[in-house]
Design an enzyme around this catalytic site. Sequence first.
Site, PDB file in Angstrom:
ATOM      1  N   TYR A  79       0.838  -1.199   0.000  1.00  0.00           N
ATOM      2  CA  TYR A  79       0.000   0.000   0.000  1.00  0.00           C
ATOM      3  C   TYR A  79       0.873   1.249   0.000  1.00  0.00           C
ATOM      4  O   TYR A  79       0.606   2.213  -0.692  1.00  0.00           O
ATOM      5  CB  TYR A  79      -0.914   0.015   1.231  1.00  0.00           C
ATOM      6  CG  TYR A  79      -1.960   1.096   1.138  1.00  0.00           C
ATOM      7  CD1 TYR A  79      -3.185   0.845   0.538  1.00  0.00           C
ATOM      8  CD2 TYR A  79      -1.703   2.381   1.610  1.00  0.00           C
ATOM      9  CE1 TYR A  79      -4.132   1.835   0.410  1.00  0.00           C
ATOM     10  CE2 TYR A  79      -2.646   3.386   1.480  1.00  0.00           C
ATOM     11  CZ  TYR A  79      -3.859   3.109   0.888  1.00  0.00           C
ATOM     12  OH  TYR A  79      -4.787   4.101   0.768  1.00  0.00           O
ATOM     13  N   PHE A 131      -9.266  18.396 -25.011  1.00  0.00           N
ATOM     14  CA  PHE A 131      -9.555  16.982 -25.092  1.00  0.00           C
ATOM     15  C   PHE A 131     -10.842  16.778 -24.284  1.00  0.00           C
ATOM     16  O   PHE A 131     -11.118  17.553 -23.368  1.00  0.00           O
ATOM     17  CB  PHE A 131      -8.388  16.154 -24.535  1.00  0.00           C
ATOM     18  CG  PHE A 131      -8.616  14.676 -24.669  1.00  0.00           C
ATOM     19  CD1 PHE A 131      -8.572  14.075 -25.910  1.00  0.00           C
ATOM     20  CD2 PHE A 131      -8.905  13.888 -23.560  1.00  0.00           C
ATOM     21  CE1 PHE A 131      -8.817  12.723 -26.061  1.00  0.00           C
ATOM     22  CE2 PHE A 131      -9.138  12.528 -23.708  1.00  0.00           C
ATOM     23  CZ  PHE A 131      -9.105  11.940 -24.943  1.00  0.00           C
ATOM     24  N   THR A 132     -11.629  15.746 -24.634  1.00  0.00           N
ATOM     25  CA  THR A 132     -12.964  15.605 -24.011  1.00  0.00           C
ATOM     26  C   THR A 132     -12.913  15.630 -22.481  1.00  0.00           C
ATOM     27  O   THR A 132     -13.615  16.414 -21.839  1.00  0.00           O
ATOM     28  CB  THR A 132     -13.628  14.286 -24.457  1.00  0.00           C
ATOM     29  OG1 THR A 132     -12.690  13.227 -24.263  1.00  0.00           O
ATOM     30  CG2 THR A 132     -14.034  14.342 -25.922  1.00  0.00           C
ATOM     31  N   ASP A 222       0.289  18.390 -21.622  1.00  0.00           N
ATOM     32  CA  ASP A 222      -0.385  17.090 -21.660  1.00  0.00           C
ATOM     33  C   ASP A 222       0.475  16.193 -22.543  1.00  0.00           C
ATOM     34  O   ASP A 222       0.500  16.335 -23.769  1.00  0.00           O
ATOM     35  CB  ASP A 222      -1.802  17.227 -22.226  1.00  0.00           C
ATOM     36  CG  ASP A 222      -2.540  15.882 -22.298  1.00  0.00           C
ATOM     37  OD1 ASP A 222      -1.874  14.835 -22.323  1.00  0.00           O
ATOM     38  OD2 ASP A 222      -3.781  15.894 -22.343  1.00  0.00           O
ATOM     39  N   LYS A 265      -1.370   5.700 -23.707  1.00  0.00           N
ATOM     40  CA  LYS A 265      -1.020   6.004 -25.096  1.00  0.00           C
ATOM     41  C   LYS A 265       0.452   5.653 -25.349  1.00  0.00           C
ATOM     42  O   LYS A 265       0.774   4.497 -25.495  1.00  0.00           O
ATOM     43  CB  LYS A 265      -1.319   7.479 -25.391  1.00  0.00           C
ATOM     44  CG  LYS A 265      -2.616   8.007 -24.765  1.00  0.00           C
ATOM     45  CD  LYS A 265      -3.866   7.454 -25.399  1.00  0.00           C
ATOM     46  CE  LYS A 265      -5.141   7.735 -24.619  1.00  0.00           C
ATOM     47  NZ  LYS A 265      -5.453   9.113 -24.318  1.00  0.00           N
ATOM     48  N   ARG A 388     -15.506  11.537 -33.829  1.00  0.00           N
ATOM     49  CA  ARG A 388     -14.959  12.739 -33.191  1.00  0.00           C
ATOM     50  C   ARG A 388     -15.573  13.926 -33.922  1.00  0.00           C
ATOM     51  O   ARG A 388     -14.997  14.488 -34.834  1.00  0.00           O
ATOM     52  CB  ARG A 388     -13.431  12.760 -33.269  1.00  0.00           C
ATOM     53  CG  ARG A 388     -12.752  11.659 -32.497  1.00  0.00           C
ATOM     54  CD  ARG A 388     -12.575  11.906 -30.985  1.00  0.00           C
ATOM     55  NE  ARG A 388     -13.732  11.704 -30.135  1.00  0.00           N
ATOM     56  CZ  ARG A 388     -13.638  11.463 -28.834  1.00  0.00           C
ATOM     57  NH1 ARG A 388     -12.486  11.377 -28.235  1.00  0.00           N
ATOM     58  NH2 ARG A 388     -14.711  11.324 -28.111  1.00  0.00           N
ATOM     59  N   PHE A 454     -21.399  10.864 -25.998  1.00  0.00           N
ATOM     60  CA  PHE A 454     -20.898   9.919 -26.996  1.00  0.00           C
ATOM     61  C   PHE A 454     -20.590   8.549 -26.406  1.00  0.00           C
ATOM     62  O   PHE A 454     -20.538   7.560 -27.116  1.00  0.00           O
ATOM     63  CB  PHE A 454     -19.646  10.481 -27.710  1.00  0.00           C
ATOM     64  CG  PHE A 454     -18.489  10.760 -26.801  1.00  0.00           C
ATOM     65  CD1 PHE A 454     -18.372  11.993 -26.181  1.00  0.00           C
ATOM     66  CD2 PHE A 454     -17.512   9.804 -26.582  1.00  0.00           C
ATOM     67  CE1 PHE A 454     -17.290  12.258 -25.337  1.00  0.00           C
ATOM     68  CE2 PHE A 454     -16.428  10.068 -25.757  1.00  0.00           C
ATOM     69  CZ  PHE A 454     -16.323  11.292 -25.119  1.00  0.00           C
TER      70      PHE A 454
HETATM   71  C1  LIG Z   1      -6.368   9.827 -23.393  1.00  0.00           C
HETATM   72  C2  LIG Z   1      -6.053  11.221 -23.137  1.00  0.00           C
HETATM   73  C3  LIG Z   1      -6.409  11.840 -21.929  1.00  0.00           C
HETATM   74  C4  LIG Z   1      -7.196  11.126 -20.861  1.00  0.00           C
HETATM   75  O1  LIG Z   1      -6.502  10.041 -20.367  1.00  0.00           O
HETATM   76  P1  LIG Z   1      -7.220   8.712 -19.838  1.00  0.00           P
HETATM   77  O2  LIG Z   1      -6.094   7.839 -19.425  1.00  0.00           O
HETATM   78  O3  LIG Z   1      -8.027   8.147 -20.950  1.00  0.00           O
HETATM   79  O4  LIG Z   1      -8.074   9.104 -18.692  1.00  0.00           O
HETATM   80  C5  LIG Z   1      -6.041  13.155 -21.760  1.00  0.00           C
HETATM   81  N1  LIG Z   1      -5.380  13.834 -22.716  1.00  0.00           N
HETATM   82  C6  LIG Z   1      -5.035  13.268 -23.886  1.00  0.00           C
HETATM   83  C7  LIG Z   1      -4.318  14.055 -24.904  1.00  0.00           C
HETATM   84  C8  LIG Z   1      -5.363  11.948 -24.137  1.00  0.00           C
HETATM   85  O5  LIG Z   1      -5.043  11.406 -25.323  1.00  0.00           O
END
Ligand SMILES: *Cc1c(COP(=O)(O)O)cnc(C)c1O
Length: 481
Positions: A79, A131-132, A222, A265, A388, A454
Amino acid sequence: MNIRLSNGKLLPVEMHKIKIVQQTRLPSADERLRAMEEAGYNTFLLRTRDVFLDMLTDSGTNAMSDNQLGAMMVADDAYAGSESFYKLQDAVNEVFGLPYLLPAHQGRAAEHLLAKVLVKPGDVVPMNYHFTTTKAHFTLAGGTVLEIFTDEALNTDSKEFFKGNIDTDKFLDVIKTYGSERISFVRMEATTNLLGGQPFSMANYKKVKEIAAANNIKLVLDASLISEQAYFIKQREDGYKDRSIAEIIWELADIADIVYLSGRKSCAVRGGFIATKRKDIFDTILPWLPVYEGFATYGGMSTKEIEAMAVGIREMTQYSVASSSADMIQYFAEQLKTRGIPVVTPPGGLACHIDARRFLPDIPPSKYIAASLTSAVYLISGARGMERGTMSEQRDPDGNEVFSDLELLRLAVPRRTYTLAQIDYVVDRVAWLANHRDLIKGLIFYEEPPILRFFFGKMRAIDNWGAKLVEAFKNDFGPEL
Ligand SMILES: *Cc1c(COP(=O)(O)O)cnc(C)c1O
């Protein structure tokens, strides 16, 4: 990695061997129709057993390396104080040069923590593009997202290498209009996802930093797709041809005040983190980490994923890894383009994007152009892409549709997951669809969630076009395919 052939053409040759495979299956056209009807014409609601090639996203679907899998076997489950965490901390420091690390279970969890601590009600958050999940978290915290991209960003048929750039004049205007105090931070997204995986240039990034620093504004990177971002800088920007991916990644991280990412990613795992050199920032976020994510040495991630992330973060600095998906996307886009399909150019990271507005010029945005194309491609190929476009937007407070800047079908190319034959197959089917585009009539919602609709929204095909499209397909290919 692109290798030049004797005829001068580039071939994205896979720089890996396949050691373990997952069997996939091509459901028949009738099965696909049934699955799509049940899923309400929303590819998020399909089960993977009904999907032949899963091109929904590159998120958490990349092939892991043998070394990543091996590392998972030696995870230290604790932990607090897990050795696995310290391995990740070392890797982040080695690759990014950032000593302070806050693990989180995903990228959006990192965004939630940043929003919690840095975005105050009434704030604005300028960025190259939203980003969403970013927009959702910053908006829920009471902030307003301001997208200050360049005019070229929305041109889907472009030769501009850096459509992810911030328009620095607009940035200066934002500072003048709102004042630095109301700006939570400026956010740069590596290969802007919703613009089609388009990178920014190092020169633009440095300029943004210069303006931000002069005005006492933090720069947040990001870095979810930082490996592809670095690869595009190396490929496209003057002065970077001879720099390694590792050096470019280091430089990107070094300039930012805060780096956060989704490990799903470039790192090819499931997890996320915030990293910084600034102890003051680390100290303000740390108390919230156990509240929302978990203790400081796991942050909601499994220790197995933490181990794999430590390996993945180093591996993504290799040229052949950074280029693996980008080169295949370039091939994918070029093959489609030669068949007259309107793809987003230049090709970006993460996915091949088709401009649905140009593919389906007769469907109005109110009938969800990109969503229509996305479901049509699934029906005729079993390849699942992601909408998208307007379906990924949210209605305004009065219930009016907010039409998306772009209407894109994203066909993601997860890293090292699919082969060139599979890409060629999708190219062939999309080209067939282009000749039958008149059959596609648009969609209407019959279940519409109020937020991030979506994901769970359900739609109906106007005039039952899905069934008619499948009939046309079977006439050409028979009932089995
Ligand atoms: C995927 C993504 C996120 C969100 O990350 P999650 O791991 O899916 O929560 C944020 N910013 C970018 C550019 C992304 O591609």
